[in-house]
Design a protein around this motif. Structure first.
Motif, PDB file in Angstrom:
ATOM      1  N   LYS A  69      23.729  30.118   5.633  1.00 50.63           N
ATOM      2  CA  LYS A  69      23.059  31.395   5.871  1.00 50.63           C
ATOM      3  C   LYS A  69      23.117  32.297   4.644  1.00 50.63           C
ATOM      4  CE  LYS A  69      22.999  35.128   9.036  1.00 50.63           C
ATOM      5  NZ  LYS A  69      23.721  35.937   9.956  1.00 50.63           N
ATOM      6  N   GLY A  70      21.996  32.987   4.389  1.00 53.07           N
ATOM      7  CA  GLY A  70      21.980  33.976   3.319  1.00 53.07           C
ATOM      8  C   GLY A  70      21.959  33.371   1.932  1.00 53.07           C
TER       9      GLY A  70
ATOM     10  N   ASN B 101      13.794  22.554  11.209  1.00 48.17           N
ATOM     11  CA  ASN B 101      13.699  23.750  10.377  1.00 48.17           C
ATOM     12  C   ASN B 101      14.712  24.795  10.843  1.00 48.17           C
ATOM     13  OD1 ASN B 101      12.988  25.907   8.835  1.00 48.17           O
ATOM     14  ND2 ASN B 101      10.881  26.051   9.537  1.00 48.17           N
TER      15      ASN B 101
ATOM     16  N   GLY C 233      23.631  41.659   9.178  1.00 49.71           N
ATOM     17  CA  GLY C 233      23.785  40.218   9.037  1.00 49.71           C
ATOM     18  C   GLY C 233      23.700  39.447  10.334  1.00 49.71           C
ATOM     19  N   ASP C 234      23.028  40.014  11.329  1.00 49.74           N
ATOM     20  CA  ASP C 234      22.924  39.334  12.612  1.00 49.74           C
ATOM     21  C   ASP C 234      21.477  39.366  13.125  1.00 49.74           C
ATOM     22  OD1 ASP C 234      23.158  38.334  15.131  1.00 49.74           O
ATOM     23  OD2 ASP C 234      24.523  39.871  15.882  1.00 49.74           O
ATOM     24  N   PRO C 235      20.728  38.271  12.917  1.00 47.91           N
ATOM     25  CA  PRO C 235      19.322  38.265  13.338  1.00 47.91           C
ATOM     26  C   PRO C 235      19.162  38.572  14.830  1.00 47.91           C
ATOM     27  CG  PRO C 235      19.791  36.338  12.014  1.00 47.91           C
ATOM     28  CD  PRO C 235      21.099  37.009  12.271  1.00 47.91           C
TER      29      PRO C 235
ATOM     30  N   ARG D 191      20.374  31.919  -1.374  1.00 52.31           N
ATOM     31  CA  ARG D 191      19.113  32.226  -2.011  1.00 52.31           C
ATOM     32  C   ARG D 191      18.577  31.036  -2.765  1.00 52.31           C
ATOM     33  NH1 ARG D 191      16.704  37.531  -4.272  1.00 52.31           N
ATOM     34  NH2 ARG D 191      16.556  37.013  -6.434  1.00 52.31           N
TER      35      ARG D 191
ATOM     36  N   LEU E  24      22.702  40.506 -10.648  1.00 54.64           N
ATOM     37  CA  LEU E  24      21.373  41.063 -10.458  1.00 54.64           C
ATOM     38  C   LEU E  24      21.358  41.945  -9.213  1.00 54.64           C
ATOM     39  CD1 LEU E  24      18.256  40.719 -11.287  1.00 54.64           C
ATOM     40  CD2 LEU E  24      18.210  39.095  -9.405  1.00 54.64           C
TER      41      LEU E  24
ATOM     42  N   PHE F  54      16.444  42.216   8.670  1.00 52.64           N
ATOM     43  CA  PHE F  54      16.364  41.233   9.744  1.00 52.64           C
ATOM     44  C   PHE F  54      17.661  40.448   9.922  1.00 52.64           C
ATOM     45  CE2 PHE F  54      14.593  37.448  11.900  1.00 52.64           C
ATOM     46  CZ  PHE F  54      14.026  38.116  12.960  1.00 52.64           C
ATOM     47  N   GLY F  55      18.618  40.689   9.055  1.00 52.84           N
ATOM     48  CA  GLY F  55      19.914  40.030   9.241  1.00 52.84           C
ATOM     49  C   GLY F  55      20.069  38.680   8.576  1.00 52.84           C
ATOM     50  N   HIS F  56      19.054  38.249   7.800  1.00 54.64           N
ATOM     51  CA  HIS F  56      19.212  36.969   7.098  1.00 54.64           C
ATOM     52  C   HIS F  56      20.213  37.096   5.958  1.00 54.64           C
ATOM     53  CE1 HIS F  56      16.368  34.738   9.292  1.00 54.64           C
ATOM     54  NE2 HIS F  56      15.307  35.386   8.874  1.00 54.64           N
ATOM     55  N   TYR F  57      20.172  38.249   5.286  1.00 52.17           N
ATOM     56  CA  TYR F  57      21.139  38.518   4.228  1.00 52.17           C
ATOM     57  C   TYR F  57      22.072  39.621   4.696  1.00 52.17           C
ATOM     58  CZ  TYR F  57      17.964  36.212   0.878  1.00 52.17           C
ATOM     59  OH  TYR F  57      17.173  35.336   0.200  1.00 52.17           O
TER      60      TYR F  57
ATOM     61  N   PHE G  46       6.391  30.730   6.768  1.00 46.82           N
ATOM     62  CA  PHE G  46       6.569  30.815   8.212  1.00 46.82           C
ATOM     63  C   PHE G  46       7.846  30.146   8.685  1.00 46.82           C
ATOM     64  CE2 PHE G  46       1.783  30.442   7.851  1.00 46.82           C
ATOM     65  CZ  PHE G  46       1.623  31.809   7.787  1.00 46.82           C
TER      66      PHE G  46
ATOM     67  N   HIS H 229       7.432  35.986   8.662  1.00 41.09           N
ATOM     68  CA  HIS H 229       7.900  35.568   7.345  1.00 41.09           C
ATOM     69  C   HIS H 229       6.748  35.098   6.483  1.00 41.09           C
ATOM     70  CE1 HIS H 229      11.461  35.307   9.875  1.00 41.09           C
ATOM     71  NE2 HIS H 229      12.177  35.455   8.789  1.00 41.09           N
TER      72      HIS H 229
ATOM     73  N   PHE I 114      22.846  39.860  -6.159  1.00 44.89           N
ATOM     74  CA  PHE I 114      23.034  38.413  -6.278  1.00 44.89           C
ATOM     75  C   PHE I 114      23.650  38.202  -7.648  1.00 44.89           C
ATOM     76  CE2 PHE I 114      19.433  38.624  -3.327  1.00 44.89           C
ATOM     77  CZ  PHE I 114      19.930  37.845  -2.293  1.00 44.89           C
TER      78      PHE I 114
ATOM     79  N   GLU J 264      17.265  30.239  13.193  1.00 43.23           N
ATOM     80  CA  GLU J 264      18.011  31.462  12.928  1.00 43.23           C
ATOM     81  C   GLU J 264      17.143  32.693  13.121  1.00 43.23           C
ATOM     82  OE1 GLU J 264      20.895  31.903   9.582  1.00 43.23           O
ATOM     83  OE2 GLU J 264      19.657  33.664   9.241  1.00 43.23           O
ATOM     84  N   SER J 265      15.888  32.602  12.716  1.00 46.58           N
ATOM     85  CA  SER J 265      15.030  33.775  12.845  1.00 46.58           C
ATOM     86  C   SER J 265      14.708  34.078  14.304  1.00 46.58           C
ATOM     87  CB  SER J 265      13.745  33.599  12.043  1.00 46.58           C
ATOM     88  OG  SER J 265      12.880  32.730  12.721  1.00 46.58           O
TER      89      SER J 265
ATOM     90  N   GLY K 129      17.166  34.132  16.418  1.00 42.71           N
ATOM     91  CA  GLY K 129      18.413  34.700  16.919  1.00 42.71           C
ATOM     92  C   GLY K 129      19.421  33.702  17.457  1.00 42.71           C
TER      93      GLY K 129
END
Lengths: 519, 313
Positions: B310-311, B182, A80-82, B313, A26, A60-63, A97, A94, A23, B187-188, B190
């Motif tokens: 997405k992604g 939310n 990168g694909d949940p 931070r 970092l 998990f594909g979030h990042y 949650f 998570h 990031f 996304e979580s 899918g």
């Protein structure tokens, strides 16, 4: 039984290889390898900010990872694909949650499992399946309850059910006990053991040693984004894991003995009551002398924010007395704090430290633009602020194209130098340094430490708040540990080592208090 | 006394339902967008574009229903512009929405002038004719109002039920509500947040455009400038008034329309003592009062106006 799993390398469920994620400057993950076998529980252990959650979000594909491969049951999955992660059998619980509070349990679980173009949700079929599933693994939840009305423990059960409903074979639990009462945590462990005995594999993320020891077959320790150790749990011990987590015994540099001056800031039995903070200060007493650095160690989120907020003037004392050079301030605000010579090095430099879209010169005078030095009859005196900016840039070695550059375009290290320059150039008497080196590279860290030591030798009283134990040990003259809003006894430099402090930081909190905190 | 007699006249109720119809279409469209978490202030311009597109299709020789379809497609196109800027790019929904309104309105006026440079008074078309339903339309007082309207009005009422069904009973509706509350949860599981939000905005905008087309193809029979006249903004308020629920929003639309129909009739009764501007103001003043009362506890979608990148931070 465990050793068979570990030694028989045949049944690999998951393999991460060479994962790197940055990031900005970092490195959150640096070339991380991790494997998980069928029916195995791996604890991913590390301090806050070690990169555990980032790693799992990549899995998990979030990042999207900058580099590296993910293989699930022998097949490589797209990054990168949940959806791909879910379909390959990964389920994630998570830490915060991923639930829709306004909808019921059933809708939350079924979300994403049905064809989006279907004319009607098959809620009755789904309800039956959820009932069967929850009774077979002992996760008791009413499918028709609104999620927002559930307790945290119940919400977590919904998260686990969500994963199982989709047929997850690998479960990732991110700090699952952080929000649970001890009783709920025990129930969770029991459920996990049942699931694992039925062939599920799990990654259990934690910074709590005792839990990792209890639940896992193998422990992988992350520190500063790197894997620093991998141990079979039963062949290891808490001491070994602690030193892996916080780093080998740290060499403390020789620093000159402090020359103590008068008491600058004195907190006596202070409690705060800030509604938006989960942990407030409770009966905290602390006095800072001139010419001394007091290090405050602790896992972040244990009341550091409340203390910093109090000293910088954004929060009032609820109970207790605060004295500044022996006087109790009549009014308490950030402006009063600045005028009492309190210098603030804030935790989040772009959030509460600087205004990213404004120029270097505007930011440099932003705490004091109203003083006679920078304004006359309500108008800014341009020359004075420019002179001061050039002085700070020169004295503190800030690299920036011009004083008109927006601050957000500078690197983290240079922004931090600007903040240091802004407050230290005025020779303040009290310095609140909150995570002053977070996210900085080694060179910048050394520079910041040098400046803080210089200010101390000049006679400033410094409170150093940091969740980096190494930093605390290196430059503090005395050390206290904050845990759950309370301070530990203050110890002199060198009295306690990493292990003892680590134990104070992660010590077990009595269950009655944890219940109170959850509310 | 005469003021109360208005309420007992069939023409008052017929006018109420007719005035409500375009509001119902556009309110349902806005509601769909907002439930997915996207505020669509493009509504006013999208209605203008829809009004023109539908009307011109018929004027150029197209079928009435073809006109409705063209209006919907036009709305969808502007919806995709708004959606693209606010969803994947995450720009400010307020600013983009106002931009969309300005863009859609100006392009419409421009095209109108290009296509019809000579006209001094707007040409007329044959609009949708009332379609009385046998027997039901004979019911006293409300029969004519509810069962002797044009097909588009019937469609508006059917639409409310359909939207309610979609939101509450279908997998797509669950996904729409979830992205509005939310997006991370969606996304979580899918599902692509971008896909759901873009679709909702596209379909919602199509409905707004049909609402606009109602004015030129059912209520009146020609297109003229400024004819939307703030109806889009009223629909934004109606969504809040209805607490983001289709049924309550329908009630709101009818209530607003009733105020509007009432004030016109009241003018002829007491118009000689009270300036007519006061009557024109009435529906808006009453809507503001109703909003104050109704929206105190309105449960707005938690992720409304918050871009999801997405992604991040």
């Amino acid at each position: 039984m465990i050793s068979n799993k570990i030694e028989g390398r045949r049944d690999l469920a998951l393999r991460l290889s060479g994962i790197t994620k940055r990031f900005g400057t970092l490195s959150a993950n640096d070339n991380v390898d991790l494997s998980l076998h069928k029916g195995e529980v791996v604890a991913l252990l590390g301090e806050n900010g070690a990169g555990k959650t980032t790693l799992m979000n990549i899995l998990f594909g979030h990042y999207l990872a900058d580099q590296g491969e993910i293989e699930v049951f022998g097949k490589s999955i797209p990054k990168g694909d949940p959806r791909a992660a879910l379909d390959s059998g990964i389920g994630m619980v998570h830490q915060h949650f991923a639930l829709v509070e306004e909808m019921n349990v059933l809708e939350n679980i079924v979300l994403g499992t049905e064809n989006l173009l279907a004319i009607k949700s098959q809620k009755n079929t789904a309800r039956e399946r959820i009932r069967d599933l929850s009774s077979s693994v002992g996760l008791d939840v009413n499918p028709d309850a609104i999620v927002g009305s559930l307790s945290v423990g119940e919400k977590q059960r919904v998260e686990i059910l969500k994963a199982l409903y989709r047929g997850a074979r690998i479960l990732i639990l991110d700090e699952p006990t952080a929000v649970l009462t001890p009783f709920e945590a025990e129930k969770l462990f029991a459920t996990l053991k049942v699931l694992v005995s039925e062939g599920l594999s799990a990654i259990f993320i934690s910074h709590k040693l005792n839990e990792a020891m209890e639940i896992s077959d193998r422990v992988v320790v992350l520190r500063k984004g790197r894997v620093v150790g991998e141990k079979i749990t039963r062949d290891s011990n808490p001491e070994e894991l602690t030193s892996l987590m916080v780093g080998a015994e740290i060499e403390t540099p020789e620093i000159s003995a402090p020359v103590l001056g008068e008491v600058a800031l004195d907190l006596e039995n202070i409690s705060t009551n800030i509604p938006e903070m989960r942990i407030n200060l409770r009966n905290v007493s602390l006095s800072l002398n001139c010419g001394e650095i007091t290090g405050l160690a602790g896992v972040s989120g244990n009341g550091q924010a409340a203390l910093a907020s109090l000293i910088s003037g954004t929060t009032q004392v609820k109970e207790g007395t605060m004295r500044i050079f022996g006087e109790i301030p009549e009014r308490w605000s950030p402006k009063v704090a600045v005028s009492k010579s309190i210098a603030r090095i804030p935790e989040d430099r772009l959030h509460t430290g600087m205004i990213g879209d404004m120029s270097v010169v505007e930011n440099i005078i932003s705490e004091k633009y109203w003083t006679d030095r920078f304004s006359r009859f309500g108008f800014l005196t341009r020359q004075a602020s420019e002179d001061f900016s050039h002085e700070v840039i020169k004295n503190y070695d800030v690299k920036c194209p011009s004083i008109e550059t927006p601050v957000r375009l500078l690197s983290g290290g240079n922004i931090q130098k600007l903040i240091l320059g802004r407050v230290l150039d005025e020779s303040p008497l009290i310095i609140l340094a909150n995570q002053p080196t977070r996210g900085l590279d080694v060179g910048a860290v050394a520079y910041v430490h040098g400046q803080l030591l210089k200010a101390r030798d000049r006679g400033a009283a410094i409170l150093l708040i940091s969740d980096d134990l190494e930093e605390i040990l290196q430059i503090s003259d005395r050390i206290s540990v904050i845990s759950n809003g309370r301070l530990s006894k203050i110890t002199r430099r060198g009295e306690l080592g990493v292990k003892e402090l680590g134990a104070l930081m992660t010590r077990h909190v009595p269950s009655s208090e944890r219940l109170n905190d959850a509310t | 006394m005469e003021a109360l007699e208005i309420l007992l006249s069939a023409s008052f109720w017929i006018a109420t339902i007719r005035i409500a119809s375009p509001l119902i279409f556009a309110t349902m469209g806005e509601l769909l967008c907002e439930r997915a978490g996207v505020l669509n202030l493009g509504i006013e311009g999208i209605m203008t574009a829809g009004a023109f597109a539908g009307w011109y299709t018929v004027y150029a020789g197209g079928d009435l229903w073809l006109g409705v379809a063209v209006a919907a497609l036009t709305g969808m196109m502007f919806g995709l512009i708004h959606g693209f800027l606010t969803v994947p790019l995450g720009l400010s929904q307020h600013v983009t929405g106002i931009g969309t309104t300005l863009l859609a309105t100006s392009i419409t006026y421009f095209i109108y002038r290009v296509l019809l440079p000579q006209e001094t008074s707007p040409p007329k078309i044959d609009p949708f004719a009332p379609l009385p339903i046998p027997f039901l339309s004979e019911i006293p007082l409300i029969g004519q109002a509810l069962f002797a309207q044009t097909p588009l009005t019937y469609l508006a009422f059917i639409l409310v039920g359909t939207i309610a069904w979609i939101l509450n009973r279908t997998p797509a509706g669950t996904a729409i509500r979830a992205v509005g509350e939310n997006p991370a949860a969606v996304e979580s599981q899918g599902i692509s947040v971008t896909l759901v939000r873009m679709s909702a905005v596209a379909v919602g905008s199509a409905l707004m455009a049909v609402g606009g087309a109602f004015l030129t193809m059912s209520a009146f029979n020609s297109f003229f400038f400024e004819m939307i006249n703030g109806r889009g903004w009223v629909c934004i308020a109606l969504v809040v008034f209805g607490s983001w629920k289709p049924g309550k929003a329908l009630l709101g639309a009818i209530l607003f329309a009733a105020f509007d129909a009432y004030q016109v009739r009241l003018q002829s009764v007491v118009g000689n003592v009270v300036p007519y501007q006061v009557f024109l103001m009435m529906p808006y003043v009453l809507s503001i009062l109703a909003l104050i009362v109704m929206s105190r506890r309105a449960g707005y979608p938690k992720a409304l106006m918050i871009p999801y990148l997405k992604g991040e931070r």
